[in-house]
Design an enzyme around this catalytic site. Sequence first.
Site, short mmCIF file in Angstrom:
data_model
loop_
_atom_site.label_atom_id
_atom_site.label_comp_id
_atom_site.label_asym_id
_atom_site.label_seq_id
_atom_site.Cartn_x
_atom_site.Cartn_y
_atom_site.Cartn_z
N ASP A 103 0.86 -1.18 0.00
CA ASP A 103 0.00 0.00 0.00
C ASP A 103 0.89 1.23 0.00
OD1 ASP A 103 -2.14 1.68 0.12
OD2 ASP A 103 -2.80 1.09 2.11
N SER A 104 0.38 2.32 -0.53
CA SER A 104 1.22 3.50 -0.75
C SER A 104 1.51 4.30 0.51
CB SER A 104 0.52 4.43 -1.75
OG SER A 104 -0.67 4.96 -1.18
N GLY A 105 0.72 4.08 1.57
CA GLY A 105 0.84 4.89 2.77
C GLY A 105 -0.26 5.92 2.90
N GLY A 106 -1.05 6.12 1.84
CA GLY A 106 -2.11 7.12 1.89
C GLY A 106 -3.15 6.82 2.95
N PHE A 107 -3.53 5.56 3.09
CA PHE A 107 -4.55 5.21 4.09
C PHE A 107 -4.00 5.39 5.50
CE2 PHE A 107 -6.64 2.28 7.00
CZ PHE A 107 -7.96 2.64 6.83
N ASP A 157 -2.56 8.34 -2.88
CA ASP A 157 -3.90 8.92 -2.99
C ASP A 157 -4.28 9.58 -1.69
OD1 ASP A 157 -4.03 6.42 -1.62
OD2 ASP A 157 -6.19 6.37 -1.94
N GLY A 227 -11.31 4.17 -0.36
CA GLY A 227 -12.20 5.08 0.33
C GLY A 227 -13.55 4.51 0.68
N ASP A 277 -8.09 -7.13 0.67
CA ASP A 277 -7.23 -7.26 1.84
C ASP A 277 -8.01 -6.77 3.04
OD1 ASP A 277 -5.99 -4.52 3.14
OD2 ASP A 277 -6.67 -4.23 1.08
N CYS A 315 -14.03 -27.19 8.68
CA CYS A 315 -12.74 -26.60 8.34
C CYS A 315 -11.62 -27.62 8.56
CB CYS A 315 -12.50 -25.37 9.21
SG CYS A 315 -10.90 -24.55 8.93
N CYS A 317 -8.28 -26.62 8.69
CA CYS A 317 -7.04 -25.93 9.08
C CYS A 317 -6.41 -26.65 10.27
CB CYS A 317 -7.31 -24.46 9.40
SG CYS A 317 -8.06 -24.15 11.02
N CYS A 320 -8.29 -26.47 13.56
CA CYS A 320 -9.50 -27.30 13.65
C CYS A 320 -9.16 -28.79 13.66
CB CYS A 320 -10.44 -26.97 12.49
SG CYS A 320 -11.17 -25.31 12.62
N HIS A 346 -6.98 -19.91 11.97
CA HIS A 346 -8.29 -20.39 11.50
C HIS A 346 -9.00 -19.33 10.65
CE1 HIS A 346 -12.32 -21.98 11.28
NE2 HIS A 346 -12.74 -20.80 11.73
#
Length: 373
Positions: A103-107, A157, A227, A277, A315, A317, A320, A346
Site C-alpha cells: 500500500d502506498s501509505g495514503g490510508f 492517494d 475510500g 485485503d 474446516c 485448518c 481445527c 483459522h
Amino acid sequence: MNEANPAAPRTNPAKGFELVAQTGAARAGLLHTPHGTVETPFFMPVGTRAAVRGLMPDQLRDAGAQVLLANAYHLLLRPGDETVRDLGGLHGFTGWDGPWLTDSGGFQVFSLADLAKVTDDGVRFRSPIDGQHHFLRPEDSIRIQNNLGADVIMAFDECVRLPATDDAVTKAVDRTIVWAKRSRDAHARPDDQHLFGIVQGGTNEAERERCTEALLPLDFDGYAVGGLSVGEDRTEMLRALDHGVPLLPDKRPRYLMGVGKPQDLIDAISRGIDMFDCVIGTRNGRNATVFTSEGVLHLRNRRFKLDTGPIDDRCDCLACRKFTRAYVRHLYMSNEMLGPILGSLHNTHYLLHLVKRIRAAILDGQAPETVRL
C-alpha cells in the site's frame, strides 16, 4: 540479482492479467507476477510491517495465501525502505517468496490524521514511533515501493473518512488525480512491478465517476476502489460498487481495499471485484472471535468450556484438525499466546478458502451467492 537494485526479482519478470471465466459480473482470472501467477479472486492477509501477526510464512502458504500485503508508510519508518532493499527486498527480507503488494501509505496518513497535514504537494506527518517529521510526496511513496520490491504497488492517494462533506470529497479526488499521474511518472520499475491506480470519491457517484475517467487514460496495470469501509454503512458501500465497478476496464484487475468480512467478499465478487485485503481475520483471531460455518463465534464464552468439537467442523485448518474449542478457550482465558495464533490461523484459512470456493463456483458457472458461509 540486478546490481543497480538489489530488490529486483531473480526471475524474468512476468506481468499481465487474463480472465478465464465470468458468471454475471463475477470474474475468475490469473494475475501474472515475477514471483508467481495468482488465481483471482483472491484475499490478501495483511502484514503491515512485513509480517502477518502471529503467523509464519509456511503457515500462511499452507492456509492458501497467494499474496501478502505490506505497508510502505510503516516500513519507511522502521526499518527503512533502503534497509529492506539492501537485504533483498521484501522477498529476501521476510522469507515469503510469493508475490507481495504494498500500500502506498495514503490510508495510514488518513488513519493517523492527528499526526498529519495534507497539502497539494504531499503529506507532512510526524512519526508515531519517535516523533520525527517526514514529508511524503507521490514520488517518495513510489520510490519507497520500488525499493521494497513488491510485485504490485499502489499510486499515492488521499482517502477521507466518511461521512464527509462534498467539498472534502472533491478536494481529495482532485489530489488523487494529480498524485496518480505523478505516481505513474515516478515509477522506476514498470517492467517488474504492477502499478495500480486508486479511485476515490467516497459515496459520491459523480466524484467516483470523475476520478475513474481521469485515471483510465493513465493506463494503470490495475485499478483499486479506495475510500470505502471507512465509516459509511454497508448499503452505501454496495451502492458505490454497483455504480463504480462497471466503469473500470474489463482487462485490468480490480481491487477493493480494506474489505474482508465474509458476506462482503461474496457481495463484492458478485459485482466484479478480483482482489481484497483486510486485517479482520487476524485482528478478530487475536480477540477470540472466529468465522465458522455456524456464524461468528466468541470463544471466550462459557458455553465452550467443555466443548470437545473443533472450532469449525467444516474446516480442515491446523487449528481445527488438532485442537478443541474447550482447549482454545482455555488458551484465551489464560492469556496464552497460542490462543490468538490458532484463532488467527483459522480465520485466515476461512477467508482464503471462502474466496477459493467462490472462484470454483464461478468456474462452474454458478453465482458467488450460491456459496455458503
